[in-house]
Design a protein around this motif. Structure first.
Motif, PDB file in Angstrom:
ATOM      1  N   VAL A  45      21.039   9.278  42.290  1.00 58.40           N
ATOM      2  CA  VAL A  45      20.682  10.420  43.123  1.00 58.40           C
ATOM      3  C   VAL A  45      19.571  11.233  42.467  1.00 58.40           C
ATOM      4  CG1 VAL A  45      21.521  12.550  44.204  1.00 58.40           C
ATOM      5  CG2 VAL A  45      23.021  10.536  44.060  1.00 58.40           C
ATOM      6  N   THR A  46      18.535  11.528  43.230  1.00 56.31           N
ATOM      7  CA  THR A  46      17.491  12.464  42.823  1.00 56.31           C
ATOM      8  C   THR A  46      17.294  13.471  43.939  1.00 56.31           C
ATOM      9  OG1 THR A  46      15.782  10.956  43.663  1.00 56.31           O
ATOM     10  CG2 THR A  46      16.304  10.824  41.313  1.00 56.31           C
ATOM     11  N   TYR A  47      16.749  14.639  43.600  1.00 56.98           N
ATOM     12  CA  TYR A  47      16.598  15.662  44.625  1.00 56.98           C
ATOM     13  C   TYR A  47      15.584  16.705  44.175  1.00 56.98           C
ATOM     14  CZ  TYR A  47      19.895  18.010  41.490  1.00 56.98           C
ATOM     15  OH  TYR A  47      20.501  18.543  40.387  1.00 56.98           O
ATOM     16  N   ALA A  48      15.100  17.466  45.135  1.00 57.72           N
ATOM     17  CA  ALA A  48      14.193  18.584  44.865  1.00 57.72           C
ATOM     18  C   ALA A  48      14.289  19.570  46.012  1.00 57.72           C
ATOM     19  CB  ALA A  48      12.751  18.102  44.700  1.00 57.72           C
ATOM     20  N   SER A  49      14.054  20.838  45.696  1.00 60.31           N
ATOM     21  CA  SER A  49      14.030  21.891  46.707  1.00 60.31           C
ATOM     22  C   SER A  49      13.005  22.922  46.280  1.00 60.31           C
ATOM     23  CB  SER A  49      15.414  22.539  46.842  1.00 60.31           C
ATOM     24  OG  SER A  49      15.419  23.533  47.859  1.00 60.31           O
ATOM     25  N   GLU A  50      12.182  23.361  47.234  1.00 64.29           N
ATOM     26  CA  GLU A  50      11.092  24.287  46.897  1.00 64.29           C
ATOM     27  C   GLU A  50      10.898  25.273  48.034  1.00 64.29           C
ATOM     28  OE1 GLU A  50       6.462  23.587  46.998  1.00 64.29           O
ATOM     29  OE2 GLU A  50       7.284  22.754  45.131  1.00 64.29           O
ATOM     30  N   PRO A  51      10.736  26.562  47.724  1.00 64.82           N
ATOM     31  CA  PRO A  51      10.489  27.530  48.794  1.00 64.82           C
ATOM     32  C   PRO A  51       9.106  27.343  49.394  1.00 64.82           C
ATOM     33  CG  PRO A  51      10.244  28.581  46.657  1.00 64.82           C
ATOM     34  CD  PRO A  51      10.777  27.198  46.395  1.00 64.82           C
ATOM     35  N   GLY A  52       8.954  27.781  50.621  1.00 67.25           N
ATOM     36  CA  GLY A  52       7.654  27.695  51.267  1.00 67.25           C
ATOM     37  C   GLY A  52       6.649  28.659  50.674  1.00 67.25           C
ATOM     38  N   SER A  53       7.134  29.767  50.113  1.00 65.16           N
ATOM     39  CA  SER A  53       6.272  30.769  49.491  1.00 65.16           C
ATOM     40  C   SER A  53       6.918  31.256  48.201  1.00 65.16           C
ATOM     41  CB  SER A  53       6.051  31.956  50.430  1.00 65.16           C
ATOM     42  OG  SER A  53       5.459  33.051  49.738  1.00 65.16           O
ATOM     43  N   ASP A  94      10.197  26.103  53.582  1.00 67.87           N
ATOM     44  CA  ASP A  94      11.093  25.637  52.530  1.00 67.87           C
ATOM     45  C   ASP A  94      11.346  24.143  52.738  1.00 67.87           C
ATOM     46  OD1 ASP A  94      11.258  28.331  51.871  1.00 67.87           O
ATOM     47  OD2 ASP A  94      13.183  28.613  52.866  1.00 67.87           O
ATOM     48  N   ALA A  95      11.402  23.398  51.647  1.00 65.75           N
ATOM     49  CA  ALA A  95      11.557  21.947  51.757  1.00 65.75           C
ATOM     50  C   ALA A  95      12.580  21.456  50.742  1.00 65.75           C
ATOM     51  CB  ALA A  95      10.224  21.242  51.521  1.00 65.75           C
ATOM     52  N   SER A  96      13.541  20.681  51.208  1.00 65.91           N
ATOM     53  CA  SER A  96      14.592  20.133  50.350  1.00 65.91           C
ATOM     54  C   SER A  96      14.880  18.703  50.755  1.00 65.91           C
ATOM     55  CB  SER A  96      15.885  20.958  50.473  1.00 65.91           C
ATOM     56  OG  SER A  96      15.669  22.307  50.119  1.00 65.91           O
ATOM     57  N   VAL A  97      15.042  17.830  49.756  1.00 61.53           N
ATOM     58  CA  VAL A  97      15.337  16.423  50.049  1.00 61.53           C
ATOM     59  C   VAL A  97      16.201  15.834  48.950  1.00 61.53           C
ATOM     60  CG1 VAL A  97      13.163  15.648  49.016  1.00 61.53           C
ATOM     61  CG2 VAL A  97      14.341  14.182  50.637  1.00 61.53           C
ATOM     62  N   VAL A  98      17.208  15.067  49.356  1.00 63.36           N
ATOM     63  CA  VAL A  98      18.052  14.282  48.464  1.00 63.36           C
ATOM     64  C   VAL A  98      17.776  12.816  48.721  1.00 63.36           C
ATOM     65  CG1 VAL A  98      20.418  13.737  47.774  1.00 63.36           C
ATOM     66  CG2 VAL A  98      19.854  16.051  48.543  1.00 63.36           C
ATOM     67  N   ASP A 116      10.317   4.759  51.088  1.00 60.11           N
ATOM     68  CA  ASP A 116       9.641   4.022  50.010  1.00 60.11           C
ATOM     69  C   ASP A 116       8.951   4.989  49.056  1.00 60.11           C
ATOM     70  OD1 ASP A 116      10.449   1.639  51.168  1.00 60.11           O
ATOM     71  OD2 ASP A 116       8.507   1.210  52.099  1.00 60.11           O
ATOM     72  N   ALA A 117       8.237   5.975  49.605  1.00 60.25           N
ATOM     73  CA  ALA A 117       7.489   6.914  48.776  1.00 60.25           C
ATOM     74  C   ALA A 117       8.413   7.814  47.958  1.00 60.25           C
ATOM     75  CB  ALA A 117       6.560   7.759  49.652  1.00 60.25           C
ATOM     76  N   ILE A 118       9.485   8.290  48.574  1.00 60.35           N
ATOM     77  CA  ILE A 118      10.410   9.157  47.851  1.00 60.35           C
ATOM     78  C   ILE A 118      11.107   8.373  46.735  1.00 60.35           C
ATOM     79  CG2 ILE A 118      12.442  10.637  48.029  1.00 60.35           C
ATOM     80  CD1 ILE A 118      11.642  11.079  50.995  1.00 60.35           C
ATOM     81  N   GLU A 119      11.487   7.139  47.022  1.00 63.22           N
ATOM     82  CA  GLU A 119      12.119   6.317  45.998  1.00 63.22           C
ATOM     83  C   GLU A 119      11.151   6.039  44.845  1.00 63.22           C
ATOM     84  OE1 GLU A 119      14.320   1.958  45.398  1.00 63.22           O
ATOM     85  OE2 GLU A 119      13.415   2.481  47.324  1.00 63.22           O
ATOM     86  N   ALA A 120       9.891   5.729  45.167  1.00 59.75           N
ATOM     87  CA  ALA A 120       8.924   5.345  44.139  1.00 59.75           C
ATOM     88  C   ALA A 120       8.478   6.534  43.288  1.00 59.75           C
ATOM     89  CB  ALA A 120       7.707   4.691  44.790  1.00 59.75           C
ATOM     90  N   ASP A 121       8.218   7.667  43.917  1.00 56.28           N
ATOM     91  CA  ASP A 121       7.580   8.784  43.215  1.00 56.28           C
ATOM     92  C   ASP A 121       8.503   9.970  42.973  1.00 56.28           C
ATOM     93  OD1 ASP A 121       5.180   7.315  43.299  1.00 56.28           O
ATOM     94  OD2 ASP A 121       4.725   8.107  45.294  1.00 56.28           O
ATOM     95  N   GLY A 122       9.627  10.018  43.683  1.00 47.88           N
ATOM     96  CA  GLY A 122      10.575  11.101  43.491  1.00 47.88           C
ATOM     97  C   GLY A 122      10.435  12.202  44.531  1.00 47.88           C
ATOM     98  N   PRO A 123      11.509  12.940  44.765  1.00 48.24           N
ATOM     99  CA  PRO A 123      11.480  14.006  45.774  1.00 48.24           C
ATOM    100  C   PRO A 123      10.476  15.115  45.487  1.00 48.24           C
ATOM    101  CG  PRO A 123      13.744  13.368  45.302  1.00 48.24           C
ATOM    102  CD  PRO A 123      12.884  12.670  44.288  1.00 48.24           C
ATOM    103  N   ALA A 124      10.295  15.496  44.213  1.00 49.23           N
ATOM    104  CA  ALA A 124       9.361  16.575  43.911  1.00 49.23           C
ATOM    105  C   ALA A 124       7.936  16.179  44.281  1.00 49.23           C
ATOM    106  CB  ALA A 124       9.444  16.949  42.433  1.00 49.23           C
ATOM    107  N   ALA A 125       7.553  14.933  43.993  1.00 54.09           N
ATOM    108  CA  ALA A 125       6.218  14.459  44.353  1.00 54.09           C
ATOM    109  C   ALA A 125       6.052  14.407  45.869  1.00 54.09           C
ATOM    110  CB  ALA A 125       5.967  13.081  43.742  1.00 54.09           C
ATOM    111  N   TRP A 126       7.119  14.050  46.580  1.00 55.77           N
ATOM    112  CA  TRP A 126       7.066  14.027  48.044  1.00 55.77           C
ATOM    113  C   TRP A 126       6.800  15.424  48.599  1.00 55.77           C
ATOM    114  CZ3 TRP A 126       6.601  10.855  52.013  1.00 55.77           C
ATOM    115  CH2 TRP A 126       7.014  11.264  53.278  1.00 55.77           C
TER     116      TRP A 126
END
Length: 287
Positions: free
Chosen positions: A8-16, A276-280, A238-248
């Motif tokens: 499991v990998t994940y990232a969350s970032e506010p829009g501002s 705001d963007a969050s992905v697992v 494919d992109a999230i798996e290869a580069d990770g959620p933060a890069a996405w």
């Protein structure tokens, strides 16, 4: 039962950077939950002293606690359905601020919800409003849900349908007009103060024996697919798996900035530039 490991990998970032992140994210090998707090039309006029971020964090915490309960055997025989867990979480959150806040306010805090729960050889899913669950079930047949290039996409388009219906009727689908259809029959549903909204979610259970990958994302993290058209759903996984959620998410920000700089007639995005963007992301191995 298949011996299954989920990375499991994940990232969350506010829009501002100047505003609270109004998303909620919780991720583990058996349960992943994301919530997207609904942006109010006027941030200072919601009837709630706590705010949207508090609502998303409180509701999400209750949902994770309730959905993670079992009898320790992980066979799912006594597991409470996700819709029931969400309904109970909505009640607990409502009760936490009903004595201090005006929950009848039309813009009282609310959230979209997406969750997956792995129980042995089955997977439970729930999506309420426009967050998304993506499932790569490989060559598993029969595929229990409609798939796009082999990827099952579970998301709720009813809010968008309201806007399209208003436009077809000759009305301008302004935010207040669309919001007036919230949590009512024929409109769209989000988690707010009414537990019955949990049973309007898209939910179910699928055979997970062929599960290869999964993702759970708020709509701020699906823009590269459904707003900008830079990827299809398989390409996104494919992109999230290869580069990770933060890069996405970083790639999403680049696309948002480029879109905002384009001539108005060529812009794909509507409303706020960044969300705001969050992905697992979950990658499954067996053996």
């Amino acid at each position: 039962m298949v011996n299954r490991t989920v990375q499991v990998t994940y990232a969350s970032e506010p829009g501002s950077p100047d505003l609270d992140n109004e998303d909620f994210l919780s991720a583990g090998p058996r349960l992943a939950v994301v919530l997207d707090g609904v942006t109010p039309m006027v941030r200072t006029d919601t009837g709630c002293r706590h705010g949207v971020a508090w609502y998303a964090q409180t509701l999400g915490g209750h949902l994770v606690r309730l959905a993670g309960r079992d009898d320790g055997r992980h066979d799912g025989q006594d597991t409470v359905p996700l819709a029931d867990c969400l309904a109970e979480a909505i009640v607990a959150t409502r009760d936490a601020h009903s004595g201090t806040c005006d929950l009848a306010h039309p813009d009282s805090p609310a959230a979209t919800v997406a969750a997956v729960r792995l129980r042995g050889d089955v997977l439970d899913y729930l999506v309420l409003a426009d967050s998304a669950v993506l499932l790569d079930l490989g060559d598993q047949r029969p595929n229990p849900l409609p798939a796009e290039d082999g990827i099952v996409v579970i998301t709720d388009h009813r809010a968008g349908d309201v806007g399209r219906r208003l436009r077809a009727e000759g009305e301008v689908p302004s935010a207040p007009r669309v919001r007036s259809h919230r949590n009512r029959p024929g409109g769209y549903w989000v988690a707010a103060d009414r537990p019955e909204s949990a049973y309007e979610a898209l939910s179910g259970t699928v055979d997970a024996t062929g599960l290869r990958r999964l993702a759970v994302a708020t709509d701020g993290a699906t823009r590269l697919v459904d707003t900008f058209g830079s990827y299809d759903w398989r390409g996104a996984l494919d992109a999230i798996e290869a580069d990770g959620p933060a890069a996405w998410i970083a790639r999403t920000r680049e696309a948002e900035r480029a879109d905002a700089a384009a001539e108005p007639a060529r812009r794909r995005g509507r409303g706020k530039v960044h969300d705001d963007a969050s992905v697992v992301m979950g990658v499954v191995s067996t053996g």
